[in-house]
Design a protein around this motif. Structure first.
Motif, PDB file in Angstrom:
ATOM      1  N   THR A   1       0.870  -1.258   0.174  1.00 13.69           N
ATOM      2  CA  THR A   1      -0.116  -0.053   0.119  1.00 13.69           C
ATOM      3  C   THR A   1       0.867   1.153  -0.078  1.00 13.69           C
ATOM      4  OG1 THR A   1      -1.825  -1.185   1.103  1.00 13.69           O
ATOM      5  CG2 THR A   1      -1.888   1.356   1.246  1.00 13.69           C
ATOM      6  N   LEU A   2       1.899   1.319   0.899  1.00 13.14           N
ATOM      7  CA  LEU A   2       2.863   2.446   1.073  1.00 13.14           C
ATOM      8  C   LEU A   2       3.479   2.892  -0.327  1.00 13.14           C
ATOM      9  CD1 LEU A   2       4.219   2.253   4.554  1.00 13.14           C
ATOM     10  CD2 LEU A   2       2.604   3.876   3.471  1.00 13.14           C
ATOM     11  N   ARG A   3       3.948   1.500  -1.085  1.00  7.38           N
ATOM     12  CA  ARG A   3       4.506   1.669  -2.412  1.00  7.38           C
ATOM     13  C   ARG A   3       3.864   2.271  -3.337  1.00  7.38           C
ATOM     14  NH1 ARG A   3       8.819  -1.702  -5.136  1.00  7.38           N
ATOM     15  NH2 ARG A   3       8.338  -1.173  -7.537  1.00  7.38           N
TER      16      ARG A   3
ATOM     17  N   ASP B   1      14.684  -8.874  -1.337  1.00  6.22           N
ATOM     18  CA  ASP B   1      13.735  -9.189  -2.274  1.00  6.22           C
ATOM     19  C   ASP B   1      13.275  -8.142  -2.778  1.00  6.22           C
ATOM     20  OD1 ASP B   1      13.918 -11.926  -2.233  1.00  6.22           O
ATOM     21  OD2 ASP B   1      12.706 -12.203  -0.506  1.00  6.22           O
ATOM     22  N   GLU B   2      13.030  -6.812  -2.314  1.00  4.73           N
ATOM     23  CA  GLU B   2      12.420  -5.770  -2.782  1.00  4.73           C
ATOM     24  C   GLU B   2      13.171  -4.704  -3.643  1.00  4.73           C
ATOM     25  OE1 GLU B   2       9.376  -6.408  -2.952  1.00  4.73           O
ATOM     26  OE2 GLU B   2       9.319  -7.841  -1.294  1.00  4.73           O
ATOM     27  N   GLN B   3      12.695  -3.974  -4.568  1.00  5.63           N
ATOM     28  CA  GLN B   3      13.625  -3.143  -5.262  1.00  5.63           C
ATOM     29  C   GLN B   3      13.828  -1.776  -4.144  1.00  5.63           C
ATOM     30  OE1 GLN B   3      10.316  -2.597  -8.194  1.00  5.63           O
ATOM     31  NE2 GLN B   3      11.733  -3.335  -9.840  1.00  5.63           N
ATOM     32  N   ARG B   4      14.855  -1.151  -4.458  1.00  3.91           N
ATOM     33  CA  ARG B   4      15.542  -0.227  -3.670  1.00  3.91           C
ATOM     34  C   ARG B   4      14.484   0.950  -3.683  1.00  3.91           C
ATOM     35  NH1 ARG B   4      19.408  -0.847   0.196  1.00  3.91           N
ATOM     36  NH2 ARG B   4      21.100  -2.298  -0.566  1.00  3.91           N
ATOM     37  N   LEU B   5      14.229   1.774  -2.611  1.00  2.00           N
ATOM     38  CA  LEU B   5      13.445   3.135  -2.670  1.00  2.00           C
ATOM     39  C   LEU B   5      13.936   4.267  -3.420  1.00  2.00           C
ATOM     40  CD1 LEU B   5      12.449   4.291   0.983  1.00  2.00           C
ATOM     41  CD2 LEU B   5      10.905   4.080  -0.833  1.00  2.00           C
ATOM     42  N   ALA B   6      15.400   4.199  -3.915  1.00  6.12           N
ATOM     43  CA  ALA B   6      15.970   5.242  -4.518  1.00  6.12           C
ATOM     44  C   ALA B   6      15.952   4.687  -6.128  1.00  6.12           C
ATOM     45  CB  ALA B   6      17.214   5.518  -4.225  1.00  6.12           C
ATOM     46  N   SER B   7      15.557   3.473  -6.446  1.00  2.37           N
ATOM     47  CA  SER B   7      15.842   3.087  -7.706  1.00  2.37           C
ATOM     48  C   SER B   7      14.459   3.566  -8.532  1.00  2.37           C
ATOM     49  CB  SER B   7      15.463   1.766  -7.473  1.00  2.37           C
ATOM     50  OG  SER B   7      14.103   1.233  -7.661  1.00  2.37           O
ATOM     51  N   PRO B   8      14.638   3.818  -9.914  1.00  4.52           N
ATOM     52  CA  PRO B   8      13.435   4.188 -10.555  1.00  4.52           C
ATOM     53  C   PRO B   8      12.410   3.434 -10.581  1.00  4.52           C
ATOM     54  CG  PRO B   8      15.272   3.449 -12.234  1.00  4.52           C
ATOM     55  CD  PRO B   8      15.846   3.693 -10.547  1.00  4.52           C
ATOM     56  N   PHE B   9      12.435   2.117 -10.231  1.00  3.91           N
ATOM     57  CA  PHE B   9      11.550   1.097 -10.276  1.00  3.91           C
ATOM     58  C   PHE B   9      10.559   1.469  -9.023  1.00  3.91           C
ATOM     59  CE2 PHE B   9      15.241  -0.845 -12.311  1.00  3.91           C
ATOM     60  CZ  PHE B   9      14.623  -1.176 -13.544  1.00  3.91           C
ATOM     61  N   PHE B  10      10.842   2.258  -7.878  1.00  6.47           N
ATOM     62  CA  PHE B  10      10.193   2.379  -6.952  1.00  6.47           C
ATOM     63  C   PHE B  10       9.835   3.933  -6.751  1.00  6.47           C
ATOM     64  CE2 PHE B  10       9.658   1.003  -2.163  1.00  6.47           C
ATOM     65  CZ  PHE B  10       8.414   1.585  -2.103  1.00  6.47           C
ATOM     66  N   ALA B  11      10.652   4.915  -5.942  1.00  2.00           N
ATOM     67  CA  ALA B  11      10.355   6.284  -5.718  1.00  2.00           C
ATOM     68  C   ALA B  11      11.039   7.023  -6.736  1.00  2.00           C
ATOM     69  CB  ALA B  11      10.557   6.628  -4.083  1.00  2.00           C
ATOM     70  N   GLY B  12      12.366   6.612  -7.117  1.00  2.00           N
ATOM     71  CA  GLY B  12      13.232   7.229  -7.811  1.00  2.00           C
ATOM     72  C   GLY B  12      14.007   8.421  -7.264  1.00  2.00           C
ATOM     73  N   ASP B  13      13.857   8.708  -6.290  1.00  2.00           N
ATOM     74  CA  ASP B  13      14.405   9.583  -5.117  1.00  2.00           C
ATOM     75  C   ASP B  13      14.194   9.100  -3.657  1.00  2.00           C
ATOM     76  OD1 ASP B  13      15.190  11.572  -3.422  1.00  2.00           O
ATOM     77  OD2 ASP B  13      15.018  12.888  -4.929  1.00  2.00           O
ATOM     78  N   PRO B  14      15.339   8.657  -2.734  1.00  2.00           N
ATOM     79  CA  PRO B  14      14.788   8.196  -1.461  1.00  2.00           C
ATOM     80  C   PRO B  14      14.402   9.316  -0.645  1.00  2.00           C
ATOM     81  CG  PRO B  14      17.278   9.133  -1.753  1.00  2.00           C
ATOM     82  CD  PRO B  14      16.810   9.099  -3.065  1.00  2.00           C
TER      83      PRO B  14
ATOM     84  N   GLY C   1      10.602   8.675  -0.395  1.00  2.00           N
ATOM     85  CA  GLY C   1      10.185   7.472   0.429  1.00  2.00           C
ATOM     86  C   GLY C   1      10.038   7.927   1.917  1.00  2.00           C
ATOM     87  N   VAL C   2      10.434   9.206   2.321  1.00  2.00           N
ATOM     88  CA  VAL C   2      10.491   9.513   3.847  1.00  2.00           C
ATOM     89  C   VAL C   2       9.105   9.599   4.512  1.00  2.00           C
ATOM     90  CG1 VAL C   2      10.582  11.802   5.315  1.00  2.00           C
ATOM     91  CG2 VAL C   2      12.675  11.089   3.653  1.00  2.00           C
ATOM     92  N   PRO C   3       8.167   9.981   3.934  1.00  2.00           N
ATOM     93  CA  PRO C   3       6.962   9.667   4.637  1.00  2.00           C
ATOM     94  C   PRO C   3       6.380   8.491   4.705  1.00  2.00           C
ATOM     95  CG  PRO C   3       6.565  10.698   2.423  1.00  2.00           C
ATOM     96  CD  PRO C   3       7.875  10.903   2.497  1.00  2.00           C
TER      97      PRO C   3
END
Length: 600
Positions: free
Chosen positions: A357-359, A393-406, A409-411
């Motif tokens: 959900t957060l993702r 197992d999961e994609q990094r927050l900073a990766s373009p596949f998730f948030a694109g910028d760490p 992901g702060v909130p």
């Protein structure tokens, strides 16, 4: 720590919008109390201490380097403790199949055609009683080196978790380190039948295992003495992800074989009386490591093992250490209560609900109103859910596949850490914005840090700083990010309202009142006089919002309806607001803002 300003900032580390660095970094938040929630730092042990930055796809151990137990020194552990960590999950400790030659030390070569990557999957265990020789400075002394790491961990005031992989083992499993008198897995199996409650494995009589035709070990351009496209296994054993075929496909866990816990998977029948041999063997393995002073086990794919086994084995291990922690990797919410109540697990992955959900919220695909129903669904077991935004197992927050910028992901990180009394976990490098870039070999460039190959983790290596673990090589922005993680994790672990207090959502009330939009979340955590209001916004632009405490919240907090109150932010320490007579205040929020207000 200072409030975040978003703009376009050229950076080789972070992608998308980033926050400009500030000159002054205030000290970490520290709030003392007797006991707090668990805060876990997961590290891929073979990557954590690696100082090399060659990063050649399918590079050998000597080319790309590998971290050692000894690299996790006192400075590293002290820094983790200061970050707010309570438990370190040492991932990949147990000996697993690798494509490095350790034959001079009496360790046979593994067959390349059933090993993924050069360093191998840490979940294809080939000896439950041994540790990965890659991790040792002196291979003959590898177990002693691990025991010294456990001693250093405990001396630093931290606890140690390791993987327990109960569902499957490497196709070439053989223990040469097992205690005297212990029979190996499969040693006494009847291989003429598919299933027997006395067998450790499942078999396909009359059939021979076939390596998936599409699989090219180490890629088509690399060779290895055991690489020939074949693996001798007759009769074929059932593959780890319950594949009853001698010809699993490349997407199956073909490098592993399924363990038999007395469940006839095809007939859908259980045979637990007498206690199956596999149960006894796996109990002995858990007891062995508990007696080595391991403080907990993260149990891989725990729901693929019958809950009856867990309910039988966990209490027996707790005889050795009543405080030992068991964490289940589990993805079926319908089984959560079963694995807590009957399986006796302390904690379960909260992946399918809160993480997913957060993702979606971070990516603008869901509203914050989806958060509270999860808490309602988990009522009574909220404290048992392990929250995270990254793991192996999961994609990094900073990766373009998730948030694109760490920073985006702060909130989500604040919500993960503060929403309830359950533990929170971060993955090594998350705290400095590691994007998981690069194709390491078996694992493509998909936003994940490889678990299959030898590799250096560039942004993490900047914090490691050649083994000093002082972060001097980090950019100012990365130092700010790591400071944020220290602040929020320390607050989550030590503040009594977050670690022990109650939860009350006020998002729905404020949405109905039109005080803010669907990308803002607000809830309360409180214990006695410690009253916190957590506000997070997932908006990409500045916005002006209102927050109101509804009458039910005022009563729950024990506030005087005629009194005068202020809210002071503990996280960034730049915001202080006063409540109006109807317990409302206005707040100007910058993009992807987070606040932890203390109400006084």
């Amino acid at each position: 720590m200072r409030r975040l300003l978003f703009c376009l900032l050229a950076s080789s580390i972070f992608m998308g919008c980033s926050s400009p660095p500030k000159e002054k970094i205030p000290p970490l938040v520290t709030m003392e109390r007797s006991s707090g929630k668990i805060v876990i730092y997961q590290m891929m042990t073979r990557l954590f201490g690696n100082k090399k930055a060659v990063n050649k796809p399918y590079g050998t151990r000597d080319e790309n380097g590998v971290g050692k137990f000894n690299d996790i020194n006192e400075a590293a552990l002290k820094s983790l403790k200061e970050l707010g960590i309570t438990h370190v999950w040492y991932t990949g400790v147990l000996e697993h199949a690798v494509l490095t030659d350790y034959t001079p030390f009496g360790i046979p070569l593994d067959d390349a055609d059933v090993v993924k990557g050069r360093a191998g999957s840490p979940y294809a265990i080939k000896d439950y009683y041994d540790v990965d020789p890659d991790l040792a400075m002196s291979v003959p002394n590898r177990r002693e080196e691990f025991e010294r790491l456990l001693e250093r961990t405990h001396k630093a005031g931290l606890k140690a978790i390791i993987d327990f992989v109960p569902n499957h083992v490497a196709r070439q499993y053989h223990s040469d380190a097992k205690p005297a008198g212990v029979k190996d897995l499969g040693e006494t199996d009847n291989k003429t039948v598919t299933f027997s409650a006395n067998n450790n494995f499942y078999y396909l009589p009359g059939q021979s295992f076939q390596v998936p035709k599409e699989y090219h070990a180490l890629g088509p351009d690399n060779v290895f003495p055991t690489k020939d496209g074949k693996f001798e296994e007759t009769p074929a054993k059932v593959t780890g992800n319950d594949v009853f075929s001698a010809t699993p496909n490349i997407h199956d866990w073909f490098e592993t074989i399924k363990l038999n816990y007395g469940v006839d998977l095809q007939a859908k029948q259980t045979h637990f009386d007498p206690v199956p041999d596999t149960w006894i063997k796996m109990k002995d393995i858990l007891v062995y490591w508990a007696q080595k002073n391991v403080d907990g086990f993260r149990c891989d794919m725990a729901e693929m093992v019958p809950v009856e086994f867990w309910g039988w084995v966990i209490p027996q291990v707790r005889v050795i250490n009543p405080d030992i922690v068991f964490i289940a990797e589990i993805y079926n919410p319908h089984q959560y209560r079963n694995y807590i109540e009957n399986g006796k697990f302390n904690y379960l992955y909260d992946k399918v609900q809160l993480y997913d959900t957060l993702r979606l919220i971070v990516q603008g695909k869901a509203a914050t109103s989806a958060i509270h129903p999860i808490q309602q669904h988990l009522s009574g077991i909220n404290d048992n859910m392990l929250h995270f935004l990254e793991n192996h197992d999961e994609q990094r927050l900073a990766s373009p596949f998730f948030a694109g910028d760490p920073w985006r992901g702060v909130p989500a990180m604040v919500v993960s850490a503060t929403i309830d009394r359950g533990p929170v976990m971060i993955y090594f490098g998350q705290e400095v914005g590691e994007p998981g870039a690069g194709s390491a070999g078996f694992q493509a460039n998909d936003g994940r840090t490889t678990i299959f190959d030898y590799w250096g983790v560039p942004e993490h290596q900047k914090w490691m700083n050649e083994g000093k673990f002082n972060g001097d090589s980090l950019s100012m922005e990365q130092k700010q990010l790591r400071q944020f993680y220290g602040d929020v994790l320390s607050l989550a672990g030590k503040n009594i309202a977050l670690a022990q207090g109650e939860y009350l959502d006020i998002t729905a009330h404020n949405l109905q009142a039109g005080n803010f939009t669907a990308n803002t979340s607000a809830y309360l955590r409180y214990s006695g006089e410690e009253r916190l209001l957590i506000v997070t916004t997932f908006n990409a632009a500045d916005q002006q919002i209102k927050i109101q405490l509804p009458p039910a919240a005022v009563g729950a907090l024990g506030l005087d309806p005629t009194g005068s109150y202020i809210a002071r932010d503990l996280l960034w320490r730049e915001a202080e607001v006063g409540f109006s007579k109807d317990f409302t205040f206005e707040l100007k929020c910058k993009p992807y803002s987070s606040y932890i207000f203390k109400i006084k």
